[in-house]
Enzyme design. Structure first.
Site, PDB file in Angstrom:
ATOM      1  N   CYS A 186     133.080 -36.361 -46.546  1.00  0.00           N
ATOM      2  CA  CYS A 186     132.728 -35.775 -45.251  1.00  0.00           C
ATOM      3  C   CYS A 186     133.404 -36.446 -44.062  1.00  0.00           C
ATOM      4  CB  CYS A 186     131.212 -35.750 -45.089  1.00  0.00           C
ATOM      5  SG  CYS A 186     130.423 -37.380 -44.971  1.00  0.00           S
ATOM      6  N   HIS A 206     125.797 -37.888 -43.277  1.00  0.00           N
ATOM      7  CA  HIS A 206     126.784 -36.818 -43.329  1.00  0.00           C
ATOM      8  C   HIS A 206     127.508 -36.785 -41.991  1.00  0.00           C
ATOM      9  CE1 HIS A 206     128.885 -33.280 -44.506  1.00  0.00           C
ATOM     10  NE2 HIS A 206     128.291 -32.493 -43.635  1.00  0.00           N
ATOM     11  N   ASP A 213     131.531 -28.118 -38.983  1.00  0.00           N
ATOM     12  CA  ASP A 213     131.549 -28.971 -40.180  1.00  0.00           C
ATOM     13  C   ASP A 213     132.605 -28.484 -41.168  1.00  0.00           C
ATOM     14  OD1 ASP A 213     131.060 -30.635 -42.285  1.00  0.00           O
ATOM     15  OD2 ASP A 213     128.927 -30.185 -42.460  1.00  0.00           O
TER      16      ASP A 213
END
Length: 674
Positions: free
Chosen positions: A273, A329, A352
């Site tokens: 991530c 995250h 994202d």
């Protein structure tokens, strides 16, 4: 003027250095015109001796981008010389002298970004040159306008930053080089747009839509990962990275982008991530969209969209449900207006690029207005329910025994969405932005938002404290290579003597919650007021942990009579050794980073390498220095030379890696003078 204008022009000077300085793109190039929309730039026509330019002649211009320029699609603009520059449309003025013509051109503040051709049109067309047009945070009419000069410096111009990882009580810092102005990076960022399925299926429409930062951000969210397209990165959350690079090895975006472009747009292996987010930040800043990297601790991954994380465990604390909560995250926020939404939802938009779920058939997420997430406006575009759950989902936990029986162990309304973090403006400090995403837990505003979001699964908060208390305690000194103890403290607050058993164990875990091998386990009978000690020895946990250096501790208390379960858990991060920077000169052409590190392990480190990199410091690529084998507890030193390319404040990032020890990083701020 006659159609022989071309014969009058001896040469054309795009005045790149002056224009690029005015447009905050000088770090990109001094010999290529790179400008921002809605802001004038000037080019000079040098005339042949004896020729003259008459301002009253019918002189027209064309600015066009994309393979199929169209006035209707706004990828082609036609405009004439005027007396004044307009900041709200394409316009041009001219000032003449005996031998030169100074043309000032201004683009529309809503023009599509991309590579443009500027053409002088007098029946016969004369190419005046090519330029790159970017979003303009300095222009009030641009949809990415930022009022704060300090924020523009941080979110557009800064080529390095800090990414936060770890856990809320042990937040770690990863220095990262974004390098958006390094040679060739802007072209690669534009190439990413040209390789998107949107461009391939309808190039004319795609180029037209590039006027909208909402559209561009959504394309980037899809293209930074490679699940649907020729995107940049392949995600890998396993421990097998033999056919690529471990995600923890990357410390800069340029190496990834250059590899993707040089390999014919073949996806780079591998990312997780924070790597996806860092590359997205680089591309966004390169194109002129203000961007920052954001870390959410206790980040929920809601698989069914009910805003509740139902976690089912077996007796060994293995999650056997689809819902999961990552230790942390990382995503990005981009700054822009949202004319497609109600007023008030402009500003930071969460996006994202890590591929977790499909949105409108594509693996992407956002841009989602951060304010809409906070207010529970789940019907707004894009993907707000998913991001809302990441920071606000409730947790309900069950244990499922081998015989199929299921017992509720409890839950939490506060476990998800903690310490949401980003780098502070102008300072190497963490800024907590949790308040941007959610109201304080238990406040009236929070209740109102949950009702608006149709979130009817709030856990009951009434009730007495349970009769049993179990809590995990750790020591402050938990460096990798050492042996240490952790403790489960037990207390019986009831008036009844209980017959209980305690299972206390340690298990390796990755940042995304994936469990590894067990480091140690104890099963003991409960004694009131006792403390259970679990010894963690390097000889055992070294076989289990990965490069994240995380260990999950779980204590399970079982009432033998009632079969009630009480559970405590804690994730710890083992400290790595410190890289010591013995000296980095502040002035001069050839600088030397003088480095030292002590091996903390009771065994030798093999294949030891120091790596340094920094925007405008290491020529766009990392510099490595191999130091071979380092014995147990020994010090290793290295001198690494580098040559700065541009003056200004810079970060030099230092990394140490070996066969048994990774993720050892530090950085130093430098001021490079002319």
């Amino acid at each position: 003027m006659s159609s022989v204008m071309e014969d009058k022009i001896e040469r054309i000077d795009l005045v790149c250095e002056v224009n690029n300085t005015d447009h905050h793109t000088l770090q990109n190039s001094v010999d290529r015109l790179i400008v921002r929309r809605g802001q004038p730039f000037t080019i000079t026509l040098h005339l042949r001796p004896g020729t003259h330019f008459q301002n009253g002649d019918n002189i027209n211009f064309i600015a066009q981008t994309g393979p199929m320029p169209s006035v209707v699609a706004q990828t082609k603009a036609k405009f004439s010389l005027s007396r004044f520059i307009s900041r709200s449309s394409w316009s041009a003025t001219a000032e003449t002298s005996d031998s030169t013509v100074s043309l000032t051109v201004c683009s529309h503040p809503n023009a599509p970004i991309g590579v443009y051709k500027l053409i002088l049109d007098q029946g016969e067309r004369i190419g005046l040159g090519e330029f790159v047009l970017l979003f303009n945070p300095w222009c009030k009419q641009d949809s990415v306008y930022l009022a704060s000069e300090a924020e523009m410096e941080e979110y557009v111009l800064s080529q390095d930053g800090l990414i936060y990882r770890g856990i809320p009580k042990r937040i770690t810092v990863l220095p990262w080089t974004f390098g958006q102005f390094e040679p060739g990076i802007l072209d690669i960022c534009l190439q990413i747009l040209d390789e998107s399925p949107n461009y391939i299926s309808d190039a004319a429409l795609d180029c037209s839509e590039r006027r909208n930062p909402v559209y561009v951000t959504r394309v980037l969210s899809a293209m930074i990962n490679s699940l649907d397209d020729k995107g940049v990165l392949v995600g890998n959350w396993s421990d097998d990275h033999e056919d690529g690079v471990k995600p923890t090895v990357w410390k800069d975006s340029c190496s990834i982008l250059q590899q993707w472009s040089n390999d014919g747009c073949r996806a780079v292996r591998y990312g997780q991530c924070w790597v996806f987010a860092a590359v997205a930040c680089t591309v966004s800043r390169a194109l002129g969209i203000p961007c920052r990297v954001v870390t959410n601790y206790g980040s929920a991954r809601d698989s069914n969209g009910d805003l509740v994380m139902e976690r089912f465990y077996n007796e060994f604390d293995e999650n056997i449900a689809n819902d999961s909560i990552w230790n942390f995250h990382v995503w990005v926020e981009n700054w822009m207006t949202r004319p497609d939404l109600a007023l008030g939802y402009e500003g930071w938009q969460a996006s994202d690029p890590t591929p977790q779920r499909r949105s409108e058939g594509v693996f992407c997420c956002g841009p989602a207005p951060v304010r809409a997430i906070k207010e529970g406006e789940l019907t707004f575009k894009y993907d707000i329910p998913f991001v809302y759950a990441e920071v606000n989902a409730d947790v309900v936990e069950y244990i499922k025994l081998r015989d199929g029986r299921v017992f509720k162990m409890g839950g939490s309304t506060t476990e998800v969405g903690k310490s949401i973090s980003t780098k502070a403006v102008g300072r190497d400090e963490r800024e907590d932005i949790t308040h941007n995403y959610k109201y304080p837990e238990g406040s009236e505003e929070e209740r109102r938002v949950y009702e608006k979001a149709n979130h009817h699964n709030k856990l009951a908060q009434a009730g007495e404290e349970p009769g049993f208390h179990i809590k995990i305690k750790v020591t402050p000194d938990m460096q990798i290579g050492s042996d240490f103890d952790v403790y489960a403290e037990l207390k019986n607050n009831t008036m009844v003597t209980k017959s209980c058993r305690v299972m206390f164990y340690a298990q390796a875990v990755s940042y995304n919650g994936k469990l590894g091998e067990t480091c140690n386990c104890l099963i003991v009978s409960y004694v009131s007021g006792s403390k259970v000690t679990l010894r963690l020895e390097y000889a055992e946990y070294s076989k289990a942990i990965n490069q994240d250096r995380m260990i999950k501790l779980v204590a399970l208390l079982i009432d033998a009579e009632t079969r009630d379960f009480y559970r405590a858990k804690k994730t710890i991060i083992l400290d790595g050794p410190e890289i010591i920077i013995l000296g980095v000169p502040k002035v001069g052409q050839n600088l030397v980073a003088d480095l030292a590190l002590q091996n903390p392990l009771p065994e030798p480190l093999e294949n030891c390498v120091f790596t340094i990199h920094g925007a405008n410091l290491t020529d766009g690529k990392p510099i490595t220095h191999e130091v071979g084998t380092v014995g147990p507890k020994e010090f290793v030193t290295a001198k690494v030379q580098f040559t700065p390319k541009l003056p200004g404040q810079r970060k030099i990032l230092i990394d140490f890696a070996s066969d048994k020890l990774h993720n050892v990083e530090t950085y130093e701020n430098l001021v490079i003078y002319e």
